[in-house]
Design an enzyme around this catalytic site. Structure first.
Site: not given
Ligand code: C5P
Length: 275
Positions: A19, A111, A146
């Site tokens: 994406k 990815g 994501d």
């Molecule tokens: O949800 P995901 O595991 O992909 O997120 C990885 C990190 O990215 C989270 O631990 C956070 O630090 C940050 N994040 C965030 N706000 C979001 C998505 C991700 O702060 N909406």
């Protein structure tokens, strides 16, 4: 660009798109550490393929240009997807997951999220579970912000931390991507966003009506004027060399250039396939 499964005697293969974020509006940090987003995702025709095949235990293999950077243990989102799905159905996650990797690793193109969604769909089909879509989306949200989009594909607005999806209309657009050496950590980019935002009032993130209209119209000039990524200053702060990459793309004739998600992949919108 949707996630789709093909079953053969050797297992089930699921193809899943990368994406680009055509709008990424970021709000203030929440008490749980995440940030509320208005995140307009667009799937692009760059794919990983995950094959789930019967095995004695859960194992992961990977081939492709970045294969050496992919963890093959239980931290891989594909492995975690198999584990969570199996646990919900009270079965053992006996599967070999092979990832044919084309999407850049830690590149801001989802990815890892793509592989998690693909493994979930592949294992569900291999194990004949027929898990309802709402439950699959729930598992995706547990895997990462994501990952639900990777299951759905197409174009969608993600709110909350990006996991609450509303489909949006999108025409066909043409992109060039510049892949950087070495990834950027998404949490580190969000932390840098917080640092750069210190002392500033951060508005609620909202989807831009102009961006959504441009996306639906299929007009590349309109979309070029409406692209935005609130994480771009943070990504540039951590990786200053990306500024030259963005400039080189515009000098070469791109209609617009931006960092993809948390980077460091950069995305260039172009008028047509020839450009
Ligand atoms: O949800 P995901 O595991 O992909 O997120 C990885 C990190 O990215 C989270 O631990 C956070 O630090 C940050 N994040 C965030 N706000 C979001 C998505 C991700 O702060 N909406």
């Amino acid at each position: 660009m949707n996630t789709s499964a093909v079953s053969t005697g050797a297992g089930v293969t699921v193809r899943v798109p990368a994406k680009v974020n055509v709008q990424l509006a970021v709000g203030a940090a929440r008490p749980d550490g995440f940030h509320d987003l208005a995140n307009v995702f667009l799937a692009v025709s760059l794919f990983d393929e995950v094959t789930a095949a019967p095995a004695d235990s859960l194992t992961v293999g990977c081939t492709g240009p970045d294969a050496d950077q992919v963890p093959l243990d239980r931290t891989n989102l594909a492995a975690r997807a198999a584990e969570i799905l199996a646990a919900r159905h009270g079965i053992s996650p006996s599967v070999h997951l092979h990832i044919a990797k084309n999407i850049p690793v830690a590149g801001g193109m989802a990815g890892g999220s793509a592989d998690g969604a693909a493994a979930l769909v592949a294992c569900d089909a291999l194990w004949g579970l027929n898990t309802p879509r709402a439950e699959l989306l729930d598992i995706c949200a547990e895997l990462g912000s994501d990952v639900p989009f990777s299951l759905v594909g197409g174009a969608a607005l993600g709110t909350g931390r990006g996991e609450l999806l509303t489909p949006v209309e999108a025409g066909t657009f043409h992109w060039v991507f510049a892949v950087a050496d070495g990834g950027l950590s998404t949490p580190a980019v969000f932390r840098e966003f917080d640092r750069l935002a210190e002392g500033r009032e951060i508005p609620e993130p909202v989807a831009s009506p102009a961006l959504l209209a441009a996306l639906a119209s299929g007009d590349p000039d309109a979309l070029a004027g409406a692209l935005s990524n609130d994480l771009q200053p943070a990504a540039l702060s951590l990786r200053p060399s990306l500024a030259a990459t963005l400039g080189a793309g515009v000098d070469a004739g791109a209609l617009a250039a931006l960092v993809s998600g948390s980077g460091p992949t950069t995305a260039f919108l172009v008028r047509d396939p020839e450009s």
